[in-house]
Motif scaffolding. Structure first.
Motif, mmCIF file in Angstrom:
data_model
loop_
_atom_site.group_PDB
_atom_site.id
_atom_site.type_symbol
_atom_site.label_atom_id
_atom_site.label_comp_id
_atom_site.label_asym_id
_atom_site.label_seq_id
_atom_site.Cartn_x
_atom_site.Cartn_y
_atom_site.Cartn_z
ATOM 1 N N ARG A 31 0.788 -1.220 0.143
ATOM 2 C CA ARG A 31 0.050 0.082 0.061
ATOM 3 C C ARG A 31 0.853 1.142 -0.057
ATOM 4 O O ARG A 31 0.738 2.265 -0.846
ATOM 5 C CB ARG A 31 -1.086 -0.125 1.273
ATOM 6 C CG ARG A 31 -1.827 1.181 1.202
ATOM 7 C CD ARG A 31 -2.511 1.341 2.615
ATOM 8 N NE ARG A 31 -1.618 1.181 3.845
ATOM 9 C CZ ARG A 31 -0.954 2.358 4.153
ATOM 10 N NH1 ARG A 31 -0.922 3.395 3.507
ATOM 11 N NH2 ARG A 31 0.137 2.285 5.308
ATOM 12 N N GLN A 32 1.940 1.313 0.774
ATOM 13 C CA GLN A 32 2.851 2.422 0.778
ATOM 14 C C GLN A 32 3.580 2.492 -0.467
ATOM 15 O O GLN A 32 3.542 3.695 -0.926
ATOM 16 C CB GLN A 32 3.740 2.158 1.988
ATOM 17 C CG GLN A 32 4.712 3.576 2.303
ATOM 18 C CD GLN A 32 5.505 3.134 3.472
ATOM 19 O OE1 GLN A 32 5.707 1.996 3.994
ATOM 20 N NE2 GLN A 32 6.297 4.149 3.877
ATOM 21 N N ALA A 33 3.923 1.447 -1.040
ATOM 22 C CA ALA A 33 4.726 1.649 -2.482
ATOM 23 C C ALA A 33 3.753 2.209 -3.389
ATOM 24 O O ALA A 33 4.049 2.890 -4.337
ATOM 25 C CB ALA A 33 5.230 0.287 -2.655
ATOM 26 N N ARG A 34 2.480 1.668 -3.204
ATOM 27 C CA ARG A 34 1.425 2.048 -4.485
ATOM 28 C C ARG A 34 1.186 3.754 -4.236
ATOM 29 O O ARG A 34 0.905 4.417 -5.321
ATOM 30 C CB ARG A 34 0.210 1.252 -4.215
ATOM 31 C CG ARG A 34 -0.759 1.773 -5.205
ATOM 32 C CD ARG A 34 -2.163 0.775 -5.210
ATOM 33 N NE ARG A 34 -2.660 0.680 -3.904
ATOM 34 C CZ ARG A 34 -2.577 -0.357 -3.046
ATOM 35 N NH1 ARG A 34 -2.042 -1.418 -3.517
ATOM 36 N NH2 ARG A 34 -3.233 -0.562 -2.028
ATOM 37 N N PHE A 35 0.937 4.063 -2.914
ATOM 38 C CA PHE A 35 1.078 5.564 -2.752
ATOM 39 C C PHE A 35 2.057 6.303 -3.425
ATOM 40 O O PHE A 35 2.146 7.377 -3.852
ATOM 41 C CB PHE A 35 0.760 5.870 -1.218
ATOM 42 C CG PHE A 35 0.537 7.552 -0.642
ATOM 43 C CD1 PHE A 35 -0.749 7.932 -1.082
ATOM 44 C CD2 PHE A 35 1.660 8.001 -0.412
ATOM 45 C CE1 PHE A 35 -1.104 9.063 -0.528
ATOM 46 C CE2 PHE A 35 1.516 9.448 -0.020
ATOM 47 C CZ PHE A 35 0.317 9.921 -0.034
ATOM 48 N N LEU A 36 3.446 5.924 -2.869
ATOM 49 C CA LEU A 36 4.651 6.487 -3.162
ATOM 50 C C LEU A 36 4.826 6.590 -4.605
ATOM 51 O O LEU A 36 5.440 7.507 -5.319
ATOM 52 C CB LEU A 36 5.964 5.857 -2.586
ATOM 53 C CG LEU A 36 7.066 6.565 -2.866
ATOM 54 C CD1 LEU A 36 7.300 8.039 -2.142
ATOM 55 C CD2 LEU A 36 8.274 5.643 -1.968
ATOM 56 N N HIS A 37 4.541 5.504 -5.327
ATOM 57 C CA HIS A 37 4.865 5.363 -6.924
ATOM 58 C C HIS A 37 3.909 6.459 -7.296
ATOM 59 O O HIS A 37 4.523 7.249 -8.209
ATOM 60 C CB HIS A 37 4.267 3.982 -7.392
ATOM 61 C CG HIS A 37 4.085 4.069 -8.855
ATOM 62 N ND1 HIS A 37 3.346 3.877 -9.585
ATOM 63 C CD2 HIS A 37 5.214 3.335 -9.649
ATOM 64 C CE1 HIS A 37 3.476 4.041 -10.905
ATOM 65 N NE2 HIS A 37 4.814 3.572 -10.928
ATOM 66 N N THR A 38 2.514 6.836 -7.089
ATOM 67 C CA THR A 38 1.753 7.683 -7.520
ATOM 68 C C THR A 38 2.174 9.053 -7.436
ATOM 69 O O THR A 38 2.231 9.830 -8.182
ATOM 70 C CB THR A 38 0.398 7.613 -7.049
ATOM 71 O OG1 THR A 38 -0.115 6.098 -7.584
ATOM 72 C CG2 THR A 38 -0.708 8.655 -7.842
ATOM 73 N N LEU A 39 2.837 9.364 -6.185
ATOM 74 C CA LEU A 39 3.217 10.510 -5.745
ATOM 75 C C LEU A 39 4.783 10.818 -6.385
ATOM 76 O O LEU A 39 4.792 11.987 -7.196
ATOM 77 C CB LEU A 39 3.586 10.619 -4.399
ATOM 78 C CG LEU A 39 4.181 11.964 -3.769
ATOM 79 C CD1 LEU A 39 3.291 13.126 -3.952
ATOM 80 C CD2 LEU A 39 4.319 11.737 -2.189
ATOM 81 N N LEU A 40 5.504 9.892 -6.710
ATOM 82 C CA LEU A 40 6.625 10.165 -7.505
ATOM 83 C C LEU A 40 6.521 10.237 -8.559
ATOM 84 O O LEU A 40 7.029 11.268 -9.561
ATOM 85 C CB LEU A 40 7.560 8.983 -7.296
ATOM 86 C CG LEU A 40 8.356 8.741 -5.889
ATOM 87 C CD1 LEU A 40 9.128 7.341 -5.820
ATOM 88 C CD2 LEU A 40 9.152 9.896 -5.583
ATOM 89 N N ALA A 41 5.469 9.825 -9.525
ATOM 90 C CA ALA A 41 5.176 9.747 -11.092
ATOM 91 C C ALA A 41 4.616 11.400 -11.106
ATOM 92 O O ALA A 41 5.168 11.876 -12.360
ATOM 93 C CB ALA A 41 4.260 8.692 -11.418
ATOM 94 N N GLY A 42 3.749 11.784 -10.264
ATOM 95 C CA GLY A 42 3.125 12.813 -10.337
ATOM 96 C C GLY A 42 4.621 14.078 -10.350
ATOM 97 O O GLY A 42 4.394 15.089 -10.805
ATOM 98 N N THR A 43 5.350 13.912 -9.155
ATOM 99 C CA THR A 43 6.332 14.943 -8.927
ATOM 100 C C THR A 43 7.164 15.089 -10.166
ATOM 101 O O THR A 43 7.887 16.106 -10.529
ATOM 102 C CB THR A 43 6.982 14.301 -7.648
ATOM 103 O OG1 THR A 43 6.152 14.283 -6.616
ATOM 104 C CG2 THR A 43 8.164 15.482 -7.295
ATOM 105 N N LEU A 44 7.512 13.743 -10.604
ATOM 106 C CA LEU A 44 8.474 13.628 -11.855
ATOM 107 C C LEU A 44 7.786 14.621 -12.887
ATOM 108 O O LEU A 44 8.305 15.439 -13.867
ATOM 109 C CB LEU A 44 8.578 12.319 -12.598
ATOM 110 C CG LEU A 44 9.508 11.565 -11.887
ATOM 111 C CD1 LEU A 44 9.533 9.905 -12.070
ATOM 112 C CD2 LEU A 44 10.760 12.189 -11.609
ATOM 113 N N LEU A 45 6.431 14.306 -13.205
ATOM 114 C CA LEU A 45 5.561 15.028 -14.116
ATOM 115 C C LEU A 45 5.696 16.668 -13.794
ATOM 116 O O LEU A 45 6.039 17.571 -14.707
ATOM 117 C CB LEU A 45 4.166 14.817 -14.345
ATOM 118 C CG LEU A 45 4.010 13.344 -14.813
ATOM 119 C CD1 LEU A 45 2.545 12.830 -14.901
ATOM 120 C CD2 LEU A 45 4.590 13.250 -16.424
#
Length: 907
Positions: free
Chosen positions: A19-33
């Motif tokens: 669950r934490q990785a799924r949250f972090l993955h979305t956050l990192l993808a958004g931050t990269l964009l």
């Protein structure tokens, strides 16, 4: 690759981490964009300081990428801390040089604090907010001091709006992610609550089923504490063990099982594996009854893994075990019967069969001891034949008459004897001494009967109690019948093989005797075949010596035979067993020759214990005696007497045939010799007449020539050379006249008054004197060994001189390169003859012409006529003598002449 980038990692072993990785993955993808969009738009169009803003954006981009990599490696919490605390200095730097605490960048401190709370929990959010407050306090102090720091990032109003929009976008994204995870958690909670209600329902249903199973199961089901004391037991336990529930409550399970070793083994397996399945044990019921049970036990543990008790079931398998034991017993017996049958039928040797039988009984049937007694049909006694499992060798000397002892009773009645308790039965004198040290308690004696014939008795002994059921006794009788058939088959086969071997040996003897013509070789073949064919220790043939009447060995077998022949062992007439059989003409045999009063032992045969002598007769005439010896433990039987008698009859016929054949050969040889002598005499007579006629015809012209030469010799006008030549011609004509005179004398009919005593040594010396010059020129050494005191021979001196001269000249011709001529004379008083030997060292006599050497016109010389030796043989024959020629082993030839003594033996 792109799909994997947009797909969050999954960790099946940790749901919170996923669950934490799924949250972090979305956050990192958004931050990269956002970082990429900010770098592409803000740097070229909004910010005045391009370089520093580019470095800050690249640094942030690098921190986000590193966090993304750590997240993919499974380090989700470290990636979260890196993202939050790695971007914090960047935000502080931008806020510090871009307007301080009033900068729009401060909104990112709020956003990151929320993210820290969601990713790292309350502790992470507190730490991050403290850092942000410290940074803000520093900016306030600096701003109160007049803001001495330069403004590296002069922000237009649109830049503040962009930062605010980015911050609000991040907050919205975080709130969305938080709400999504919260909804998923609520849904999962509801799902787990439903699953738990279903599990509780299934548990209640299972408890009901277990209760019904517990109460109605036919197997004993129990529950104990950690010490093994019974806490619960179903009604089947009362039936199985015989204790009521109240009596069994608190009872230790060790009281329900027979063997403590089995309980220890059960406890060890429980400690090692935590459960035991289908372990077979021996239990004891109330009252002492023994039952066989199958036990299943499982250890019950608490949350910490400690054993709090045991639960399991016990099934009564007594009937099954008894059935299995009976089946196993039957299978063991069948397997043993098959193994014994295969073992005793795998050999054709009786002793091997019996040894296999008793070993299989002891091994396959697990008996303590077994033996087989075979019946001696001739003496009607039982003898020990084979045994196994005995501590002593006492039973090996068993000799029982039918009806004596247990085995004798079983054999006489042909019924099995079973004694379950030997101590209660009492002692039997025949067996008591033999069984004293064996400690046997039970006995089985089964007669061996095959096709109505008794072969012996099979005895089986046990040192422990052995309850024999009827099936066991029937099995023993079946086994005994099978063993009896095997013994009888081996005996029949051995008898058939023996008869076949005897027939083969007798046939071989007959064939060998029929093919042999020489009596010595015939007898040698006979004794050799008798020894090798029938396994006799020693075989020999005696014949009577005509001169002394003694019996001498003329043929014998083996290595002993050579010594017997060399020493010339003989027996006088009437001496020993040989003389007895020769006088009576009856065959004789004994298996203890030491008890025979007229036996005389051969010193070369000290091992002989049995002797068999059969006369070799032709009608009433005894041709010889066939003597056969045996050494212990072998002995003769009446059957051996029949075999040796048959061989003696064949030998008698063969000896008669050989004698007839030898007589016929002698007659043919004598006839051939006489015919050859007649032909040779006729040839010599023709030659003599021819030579006499030629010598007579030549003598007249030779006389005329001599007279003319004498007249010429007296002429005075002849020269000295002519006189010398004339003297030579006269000498040669005189020699020719002397030769013609000798020829006429040789072939003149000899009369008895012409024979005179002749001294042979003097004649040889005269011939040597005549040929001395010739021998010297031919390089031939002359060696003469005259016999001392040699008697005179009866003959005509000139003719004997002619024979010796011919032999000397032939010897010299045989040594063209020189050599040695050895002449010797000897007196033969036993033969009343004088021996003359003439030997040379030449090439010897050609084997092709040696048989015809003394025939006319047979010669080995290139220019010879073959008359010299023929004339010599004729002269020797007229003197009643003999002449022989042979090659010498060392080389050359030797001629021997035997001439009879003159009357009185003196010249």
């Amino acid at each position: 690759m792109i799909k994997q980038f947009f797909t969050p990692p999954v960790f099946p072993e940790d749901e919170d981490k996923t669950r934490q990785a799924r949250f972090l993955h979305t956050l990192l993808a958004g931050t990269l964009l956002v970082t990429a969009a900010g770098g592409a738009v803000a740097v070229p169009f909004i910010y005045a300081e391009k370089t520093i803003n580019s470095l800050l954006i690249l640094s942030g981009f690098g921190i986000v990428c590193l966090s993304y990599w750590w997240m993919r490696l499974g380090r989700v919490r470290a990636a979260s801390a890196l993202l939050l605390f790695g971007t914090w200095p960047l935000f502080v730097f931008v806020a510090l040089f871009g307007g301080g605490i009033q900068s729009a960048v401060v909104v990112f401190f709020v956003v990151c604090t929320v993210i820290a709370g969601l990713l790292l929990g309350l502790r992470g959010a507190v730490v991050y907010s403290i850092l942000c407050c410290i940074a803000g306090a520093g900016m306030v102090v600096l701003q109160a001091a007049g803001d001495p720091l330069p403004r590296l990032f002069p922000l237009p109003p649109i830049a503040g709006l962009a930062d605010l929009a980015a911050g609000l976008a991040m907050v919205s994204l975080v709130m969305h992610l938080f709400t999504r995870d919260l909804n998923r958690s609520l849904a999962l909670t509801r799902q787990r609550l439903d699953e738990r209600r279903a599990a509780e329902e299934a548990l209640r249903s299972s408890e009901m089923k277990f209760y019904r199973l517990f109460e109605t199961s036919r197997d004993c089901v129990f529950i104990t504490d950690s010490e093994g004391r019974i806490r619960e037991a179903n009604p089947a336990a009362e039936t199985l063990w015989g204790y009521s529930r109240s009596e069994a409550d608190g009872m230790s399970v060790e009281n329900l099982f027979l063997a403590r070793r089995e309980m220890i083994r059960l406890a060890n397996r429980l400690r090692r594996h935590g459960f035991v399945e289908n372990m077979e044990m021996r239990g004891k019921r109330r009252g002492g009854g023994i039952i066989d049970v199958s036990v299943n036990v499982t250890a019950v543990r608490d949350e910490r893994g400690r054993i709090t008790g045991y639960q399991g079931s016990v099934r009564d398998i007594t009937r099954r075990k008894r059935t299995e034991a009976e089946i196993a017993r039957q299978m063991l017996r069948l397997s043993a019967l098959h193994a014994i049958e295969r073992a005793i039928t795998s050999s054709l040797d009786l002793q091997t069969v019996l040894d296999l039988l008793v070993r299989q009984i002891v091994g396959q049937l697990r008996m303590d001891a077994a033996c087989v007694l075979l019946l001696d049909e001739e003496k009607q006694i039982l003898r020990f034949a084979a045994g196994a499992g005995f501590r002593t060798e006492a039973l090996q000397f068993t000799r029982l008459k039918l009806g004596d002892g247990w085995a004798g009773q079983a054999a006489a009645r042909r019924k099995s004897v079973y004694i379950p308790d030997l101590a209660a039965y009492g002692s039997i004198p025949i067996h008591s001494e033999a069984l004293t040290e064996e400690d046997f308690t039970a006995y089985f004696g089964v007669p061996l009967v095959a096709k109505g014939e008794l072969c012996g008795v099979m005895e089986i002994f046990q040192r422990s109690e052995y309850p024999a059921d009827p099936g066991w006794l029937n099995f023993l009788e079946t086994l005994a019948g099978q063993a009896a058939i095997a013994i009888q088959n081996v005996r029949l086969l051995r008898m058939t093989q023996t008869n076949l071997q005897e027939t083969k040996v007798l046939y071989g003897i007959n064939q060998a005797l029929a093919a042999a013509a020489d009596s010595s070789q015939l007898m040698k073949d006979a004794v050799t075949r008798l020894q090798e064919g029938f396994g006799y220790f020693y075989v020999q043939i005696y014949v009577r010596e005509a001169e002394t009447g003694d019996f001498v060995v003329c043929a014998d077998s083996g290595k002993i035979g050579f010594s017997t022949l060399d020493q010339g062992f003989r027996l006088s007439a009437g001496e020993g067993v040989i003389g007895y059989v020769a006088e009576t003409g009856l065959p004789f045999f004994s298996n203890n020759v030491d008890e025979v009063v007229f036996h005389k032992r051969d010193p070369l045969l000290p091992e002989t214990k049995s002797q068999l002598v059969v006369p070799i007769r032709s009608g009433a005439q005894i041709l010889g005696l066939l003597d056969v010896h045996q050494a212990p433990p072998a002995a003769f039987t009446p059957h051996d007497l029949e075999l040796v008698g048959a061989a003696a009859d064949q030998l008698a016929v063969a000896l008669q045939k050989a004698q007839l054949y030898a007589d016929l050969q002698n007659a043919l040889r004598q006839e051939k010799e006489m015919r050859a002598q007649l032909i040779q005499s006729e040839k010599l007579a023709v030659t003599g007449r021819l030579m006499a006629s030629v010598s007579h015809e030549l003598n007249n012209p030779l006389q005329a020539i001599q007279n003319a030469l004498f007249l010429l010799k007296n002429e005075r006008k002849i020269s000295a050379q002519a006189k010398q030549d004339l003297a030579i011609v006269l000498a040669e004509t005189e020699r020719m006249a002397a030769m013609l005179d000798r020829l006429r004398t040789t072939y003149k009919a000899s009369r008895s008054e012409d024979f005179r005593p002749v001294e042979v040594n003097a004649v040889i010396e005269d011939v040597h004197a005549l040929l001395a010059t010739h021998l010297r020129h031919a390089k031939v050494e002359f060696d003469f060994a005259p016999g001392p005191g040699l008697p005179a021979v009866n003959g005509i001196r000139d003719q004997i001189r002619q024979v010796i001269l011919n032999l000397f000249i032939n010897a010299v011709d045989a040594m063209p390169e020189g050599g040695r001529l050895a002449v010797s004379t000897a007196d033969l008083p036993g033969e009343t003859e004088v021996l003359i030997s003439v030997a040379d060292t030449g090439q010897g006599i050609d084997p092709a012409i040696q048989p015809h050497l003394f025939e006319t016109f047979i010669t080995g010389k290139e220019d010879g006529t073959g008359l010299g030796l023929a004339i010599s043989q004729e002269i020797v024959s007229k003197h009643q003598g003999r002449i022989r020629a042979e090659n010498r082993p060392e080389g050359g030839a030797v001629f021997r002449i035997w001439l009879p003594y003159a009357k009185g033996g003196q010249p």
